[in-house]
Design a protein around this motif. Sequence first.
Motif, mmCIF file in Angstrom:
data_model
loop_
_atom_site.group_PDB
_atom_site.id
_atom_site.type_symbol
_atom_site.label_atom_id
_atom_site.label_comp_id
_atom_site.label_asym_id
_atom_site.label_seq_id
_atom_site.Cartn_x
_atom_site.Cartn_y
_atom_site.Cartn_z
ATOM 1 N N TRP A 165 22.536 5.484 103.562
ATOM 2 C CA TRP A 165 23.521 4.594 104.197
ATOM 3 C C TRP A 165 23.095 3.121 104.080
ATOM 4 N N MET A 184 21.225 1.874 101.663
ATOM 5 C CA MET A 184 21.426 1.468 100.268
ATOM 6 C C MET A 184 22.899 1.195 99.990
ATOM 7 N N PHE A 185 23.763 2.030 100.574
ATOM 8 C CA PHE A 185 25.210 1.841 100.386
ATOM 9 C C PHE A 185 25.651 0.498 100.972
ATOM 10 N N GLN A 186 25.163 0.172 102.147
ATOM 11 C CA GLN A 186 25.496 -1.108 102.780
ATOM 12 C C GLN A 186 25.020 -2.282 101.919
ATOM 13 N N GLY A 187 23.812 -2.120 101.321
ATOM 14 C CA GLY A 187 23.289 -3.179 100.463
ATOM 15 C C GLY A 187 24.142 -3.388 99.229
ATOM 16 N N VAL A 188 24.598 -2.265 98.618
ATOM 17 C CA VAL A 188 25.448 -2.347 97.429
ATOM 18 C C VAL A 188 26.773 -3.022 97.768
ATOM 19 N N VAL A 189 27.379 -2.616 98.888
ATOM 20 C CA VAL A 189 28.653 -3.206 99.314
ATOM 21 C C VAL A 189 28.497 -4.704 99.558
ATOM 22 N N ASN A 240 26.236 -6.723 98.247
ATOM 23 C CA ASN A 240 26.024 -7.416 96.971
ATOM 24 C C ASN A 240 27.312 -7.546 96.173
ATOM 25 N N VAL A 241 28.133 -6.506 96.190
ATOM 26 C CA VAL A 241 29.418 -6.553 95.492
ATOM 27 C C VAL A 241 30.315 -7.617 96.105
#
Length: 278
Positions: A6, A8-13, A15-16
């Motif tokens: 979760w 990592m997902f927050q970090g990707v979102v 960054n996007v």
Amino acid sequence: MMKRAWGMFQGVVANVFVALFSITCIFPIIWMIYSSLKTDKEFSLNILSLPAKPEFGNYSRAITEGRIGSYFMNSMFNTLSALVVVLVISFITGYCISRFRFKGRTFIYYMFLSGMLIPIYALLIPIFVEFKTLGLLNKKFTLILPYIAFALPTGVFLVESSVESVPIEVEEAACIDGSSFLNTMFRIVMPMCKPVLSTVAILTFLHTWNEFPLALVLIRSNALKTMPIGLTNFVGSYTVNYPLMLAALVVSTLPVVIMYLLFYNQIMKGMTAGAVKG
């Protein structure tokens, strides 16, 4: 494991989101540059398409027909003149307010702060009437005076905060070593305030270079007009030559972009130094 996924997902979102936001900031500049190389017909057919053949003649036409070169030099003269005066007065005033305790010190400081709250549009008519009465309209130095006045409050506020964070022991040690007051002030304290002075320089440059209402009201002579006013020459009564106007905009924007890229780190350090009082 789920918690890590979760995160990592927050970090990707995040960054996007930042990447998309960055693209929205950069794309208008890229669009302006390649659109300035189009013909008027190409721009009318599709404003987003790339030029079939770069039309560099738009820049020469903008400089000759639109007199952008003259407007550019007028803006540069006003900006650099105001910049030098603002830096000197801001540092001296901010230093004196920070280091000396005298009667009326607080009043003077808050008078400068109140200047940051007054919108320029509220003073257009009073400034015009005052300049007309004093015979200061349509002069080489007409715009420099209000530019300095409007930039000083921010400059004094930032410099005063920065000088306040410099330990007084530094100046006392310099005095013991035989340094004069002016030498200590300008050769020891001033270099330590370099980040905030860079910020004052950038903010003053941006404000004076892009300023429109005062230049429109106080200047009537075509020979003294600045870049923001000169850009209106490309707008006719019924038509607008967008490629020529965009070529002029590129020329107008170039100094601002160059200064920002060169002093980006100084701006961040200066704003941080001026945001918190020691």
